[in-house]
Design an enzyme around this catalytic site. Structure first.
Site, PDB file in Angstrom:
ATOM      1  N   SER A 163     -12.139  10.063  -2.048  1.00 19.77           N
ATOM      2  CA  SER A 163     -12.349   8.754  -2.662  1.00 19.77           C
ATOM      3  C   SER A 163     -11.147   8.360  -3.508  1.00 19.77           C
ATOM      4  O   SER A 163     -10.688   9.124  -4.352  1.00 19.77           O
ATOM      5  CB  SER A 163     -13.588   8.771  -3.554  1.00 19.77           C
ATOM      6  OG  SER A 163     -13.642   7.571  -4.296  1.00 19.77           O
ATOM      7  N   HIS A 165     -11.235   6.354  -5.773  1.00 20.07           N
ATOM      8  CA  HIS A 165     -11.686   6.190  -7.157  1.00 20.07           C
ATOM      9  C   HIS A 165     -11.328   7.411  -8.008  1.00 20.07           C
ATOM     10  O   HIS A 165     -11.262   7.319  -9.226  1.00 20.07           O
ATOM     11  CB  HIS A 165     -13.191   5.921  -7.197  1.00 20.07           C
ATOM     12  CG  HIS A 165     -13.556   4.543  -6.705  1.00 20.07           C
ATOM     13  ND1 HIS A 165     -13.646   3.446  -7.535  1.00 20.07           N
ATOM     14  CD2 HIS A 165     -13.823   4.075  -5.466  1.00 20.07           C
ATOM     15  CE1 HIS A 165     -13.979   2.369  -6.835  1.00 20.07           C
ATOM     16  NE2 HIS A 165     -14.094   2.722  -5.563  1.00 20.07           N
ATOM     17  N   GLU A 221     -12.880  -4.225   2.762  1.00 23.14           N
ATOM     18  CA  GLU A 221     -13.533  -4.185   1.445  1.00 23.14           C
ATOM     19  C   GLU A 221     -12.778  -5.119   0.504  1.00 23.14           C
ATOM     20  O   GLU A 221     -11.870  -4.681  -0.218  1.00 23.14           O
ATOM     21  CB  GLU A 221     -13.535  -2.755   0.869  1.00 23.14           C
ATOM     22  CG  GLU A 221     -14.494  -1.815   1.544  1.00 23.14           C
ATOM     23  CD  GLU A 221     -14.763  -0.539   0.729  1.00 23.14           C
ATOM     24  OE1 GLU A 221     -14.247  -0.410  -0.396  1.00 23.14           O
ATOM     25  OE2 GLU A 221     -15.507   0.316   1.243  1.00 23.14           O
TER      26      GLU A 221
HETATM   27 ZN   LIG Z   1     -14.166   1.140  -4.128  1.00 19.78          ZN
END
Ligand SMILES: [Zn+2]
Length: 262
Positions: A163, A165, A221
């Protein structure tokens, strides 16, 4: 030992040598990648993470770099936690001062400038989710696996370590109403249009653009922006992805490894 026995031993010795030599000549065969077992991880004990076995995984070379590539091929080290996480002074959809509100300081400052510029243009943005530790991603992913099974979970959620993030440089953004937050209908909002047009001016890119799934490994996204610093402008103007800009491997949706042995 008879003469005959000595001859047999010599012949066997010679044959073995020949086999050995031919092996040495075969230098074109790539070496097999041995599974890596990460030991002595400084992450907290008893969480199972330090025992995680990773097979044939490419670890991102510079996890602390502003241009670090993290995707389904390039994994973050399990124990990487950015040292300069701060709370950006921007609104989020929630009030708590918790992990997902944090970003690395350089990205946080840039995000403050981006939100202020959007506000001037009449666009009110809110943070949805920013930093996420490996441990948090692991809990999230495990819950998705329990609910939908591994194969389905990995189509919409990142396997722990993959990820973006975890870098502290990525953030999901929505309008202040929270409508369509981190959902595909966000694409049609004025906030998404503004982000796609102006993010690069503040060092951010829309990390998973439309039509680039075979390279990034993710569907479009429009809400996920990633701080990359001053390479945001060439990436935006050339209409390319971070992978293309840095000439690293593109990913396919096929997982090359199964690090958590699900
Ligand atoms: Zn994200």
């Amino acid at each position: 030992m008879s003469k005959y026995s000595v001859s047999v031993v010599l012949i066997v010795f010679l044959i073995l040598n020949i086999i050995g030599c031919s092996k040495n000549l075969d230098t074109q065969t790539p070496p097999k990648v041995k599974p890596i077992t990460l030991k002595n991880s400084p992450t907290p004990k008893n969480d199972g993470i330090s025992k995680t076995k990773i097979s044939a995984v490419t670890l991102t070379s510079y996890p602390a770099s502003i241009a670090a590539v993290v995707n389904k091929t390039y994994y973050m080290p399990i124990d990487y936690i950015p040292k300069d996480l701060v709370y950006p002074n921007v609104p989020f959809l929630f009030n708590e001062k918790i992990e997902k509100r944090k970003m690395r300081s350089e990205a946080a400052k840039a995000l403050e400038r981006l939100f202020a510029a959007a506000k001037k243009d009449g666009i009110s943005l809110s943070g949805v989710s920013a930093y996420r530790s490996y441990a948090t991603q692991k809990v999230l992913f495990n819950n998705y696996v329990k609910r939908d099974g591994y194969e389905k979970a990995r189509t919409y959620s990142a396997i722990p370590g993959t990820s973006e993030h975890q870098t502290g440089l990525g953030i999901d953004v929505s309008g202040s109403s929270g409508k369509c937050a981190a959902a595909s209908c966000f694409a049609k909002t004025k906030e998404a249009t503004w982000l796609s047009k102006h993010s690069a001016e503040y060092g951010f890119i829309v990390r998973y653009p439309k039509g680039k799934e075979s390279i990034t490994g993710y569907k479009y996204e429009p809400w996920h922006i990633r701080y990359v610093g001053n390479i945001s402008n060439p990436i935006k103007s050339r209409g390319i992805t971070l992978e293309e800009y840095l000439h690293v491997y593109s990913v396919s949706n096929k997982i090359i490894s199964d690090p958590l042995n699900y």
